[in-house]
Design a protein around this motif. Structure first.
Motif, short mmCIF file in Angstrom:
data_model
loop_
_atom_site.label_atom_id
_atom_site.label_comp_id
_atom_site.label_asym_id
_atom_site.label_seq_id
_atom_site.Cartn_x
_atom_site.Cartn_y
_atom_site.Cartn_z
N ASP A 61 55.60 -86.22 -23.15
CA ASP A 61 55.05 -86.79 -21.93
C ASP A 61 53.53 -86.91 -22.07
O ASP A 61 52.89 -86.08 -22.73
CB ASP A 61 55.38 -85.93 -20.71
N SER A 62 52.95 -87.91 -21.42
CA SER A 62 51.50 -88.02 -21.42
C SER A 62 50.91 -86.92 -20.54
O SER A 62 51.59 -86.39 -19.65
CB SER A 62 51.08 -89.39 -20.90
N PRO A 63 49.65 -86.54 -20.77
CA PRO A 63 49.05 -85.46 -19.99
C PRO A 63 49.00 -85.80 -18.50
O PRO A 63 48.75 -86.96 -18.14
CB PRO A 63 47.64 -85.34 -20.58
N PRO A 64 49.23 -84.82 -17.64
CA PRO A 64 49.12 -85.08 -16.20
C PRO A 64 47.68 -85.36 -15.81
O PRO A 64 46.73 -85.01 -16.53
CB PRO A 64 49.64 -83.79 -15.57
N SER B 13 45.84 -83.99 -13.65
CA SER B 13 45.04 -82.78 -13.46
C SER B 13 44.37 -82.34 -14.75
O SER B 13 43.22 -81.87 -14.75
CB SER B 13 45.92 -81.65 -12.90
N LEU B 14 45.07 -82.47 -15.88
CA LEU B 14 44.49 -82.09 -17.17
C LEU B 14 43.44 -83.11 -17.63
O LEU B 14 42.45 -82.75 -18.27
CB LEU B 14 45.57 -81.96 -18.23
N ILE B 15 43.67 -84.36 -17.30
CA ILE B 15 42.71 -85.39 -17.68
C ILE B 15 41.38 -85.18 -16.95
O ILE B 15 40.30 -85.33 -17.53
CB ILE B 15 43.27 -86.79 -17.39
N LYS B 16 41.44 -84.78 -15.69
CA LYS B 16 40.24 -84.59 -14.88
C LYS B 16 39.37 -83.46 -15.40
O LYS B 16 38.15 -83.52 -15.35
CB LYS B 16 40.61 -84.34 -13.42
N ILE B 17 39.99 -82.38 -15.88
CA ILE B 17 39.22 -81.21 -16.32
C ILE B 17 38.89 -81.26 -17.81
O ILE B 17 38.28 -80.34 -18.34
CB ILE B 17 39.97 -79.90 -16.01
N GLY B 18 39.26 -82.33 -18.50
CA GLY B 18 38.85 -82.51 -19.89
C GLY B 18 39.78 -81.94 -20.93
O GLY B 18 39.48 -82.03 -22.12
N VAL B 19 40.90 -81.33 -20.52
CA VAL B 19 41.83 -80.76 -21.51
C VAL B 19 42.44 -81.85 -22.37
O VAL B 19 42.71 -81.64 -23.55
CB VAL B 19 42.92 -79.94 -20.79
N ALA B 20 42.65 -83.03 -21.79
CA ALA B 20 43.27 -84.13 -22.53
C ALA B 20 42.24 -85.05 -23.17
O ALA B 20 42.54 -86.20 -23.46
CB ALA B 20 44.18 -84.92 -21.59
N ARG B 21 41.03 -84.56 -23.39
CA ARG B 21 39.98 -85.38 -23.99
C ARG B 21 40.39 -85.84 -25.39
O ARG B 21 41.00 -85.09 -26.15
CB ARG B 21 38.69 -84.58 -24.06
#
Length: 283
Positions: free
Chosen positions: A122-125, A127-135
């Motif tokens: 699955d693509s990152p949710p 919430s993770l994109i906003k905090i930079g985890v999925a950078r």
């Protein structure tokens, strides 16, 4: 009639007084090549290139003579040369190959290949994109899947490593055992590589999610309960079975007991029986 040809002479660059004066100062500011400070007794890159025939590390799959030659005469200011960097992979050439049989998949492979795997990418949710985890998604992300498909290790998702144990027999004890055994294997590996897992006396295991700091463990069970789901006391039952324990073994056992109780209720209702005597008391 002879024709005289002009000879063009290249004139040396004009030196200015200040340039001549400050040139030694400027040249002294240029850092020396770190390798010039070391008296290393080595042969040619071809002679020093390591034997990678039985090396099953990622380094062993990528490193070649051309790459080694390019880095051969380079060093950091503190004296670290390329041989120091690749040494951990040379000292432990068969760590994952024997202890953890399986295959490493890139995110691109997970998106395009279908080999009957039970793992869904699955693509990152958001919430993770906003905090930079999925950078920089999906660079440097991967999935290691065991040969029998019961263990998955996500690389650089929410955490650097995330182990997931899959079972279809609802045996949480075996699932927990699989996680514990393989975490110990990986912990031993990373200690040898001088990258141990982060553990604090007052926090426990440190992971990305504050909700999972401590044990770093999350357990879930999926069951089909056709009759319990239609019972009017479902909300009350689930509320009384809430899971709030700190000890890992007690938490796992509580999940097991709760699932067993729900299955007993399901069988009772299937035979048109009552379940009031099975409903746990309020906690």
């Amino acid at each position: 009639m002879w024709k005289r040809e002009k000879m063009w002479m290249i004139k040396p660059p004009t030196e200015h007084p200040k340039e001549s004066k400050y040139r030694p100062v400027l040249e002294s500011l240029v850092p020396r090549d770190p390798m010039s400070r070391f008296n290393l007794k080595r042969g040619s890159p071809k002679d020093e290139f390591p034997n990678l025939d039985r090396n099953h590390t990622v380094m062993g799959q990528i490193l070649n003579l051309h790459m080694y030659t390019r880095q051969f005469n380079r060093a950091t200011e503190s004296g670290v040369i390329f041989d120091d960097i690749i040494r951990p992979g040379l000292e432990d050439p068969e760590q994952l190959g024997e202890d953890l049989p399986g295959k490493l998949y890139s995110i691109d492979e997970l998106s395009h290949e279908n080999e009957g795997r039970s793992v869904v990418m699955d693509s990152p949710p958001l919430s993770l994109i906003k905090i930079g985890v999925a950078r920089d998604w999906p660079d440097s992300r991967a999935l290691w899947l065991s040969t029998d498909g019961t263990l998955a290790i996500w690389v650089n998702m929410e955490d650097h490593l995330k182990l997931v144990s899959y079972r279809s027999d609802a045996c949480l004890q075996e699932a927990l055992k699989s996680i514990c055994v393989n975490v110990l294997k990986m912990e031993t590996l990373y200690k040898k590589l001088r990258h141990p897992f982060i553990w604090k006396p007052h926090l426990g295991w440190v992971v990305s999610s504050p909700a999972e700091v401590g044990t770093g463990l999350k357990a879930s069970v999926t069951v089909r309960l056709l009759h319990v789901a239609e019972n009017k006391r479902l909300d009350d039952i689930l509320d009384r079975l809430r899971l709030q324990m700190e000890a890992t073994v007690e938490l796992t056992q509580l999940v097991v007991d709760g699932v067993k109780l729900l299955i007993r209720m399901e069988k009772r209702l299937e035979n048109n029986g009552g379940i009031d005597d099975l409903v746990p008391t309020q906690k």
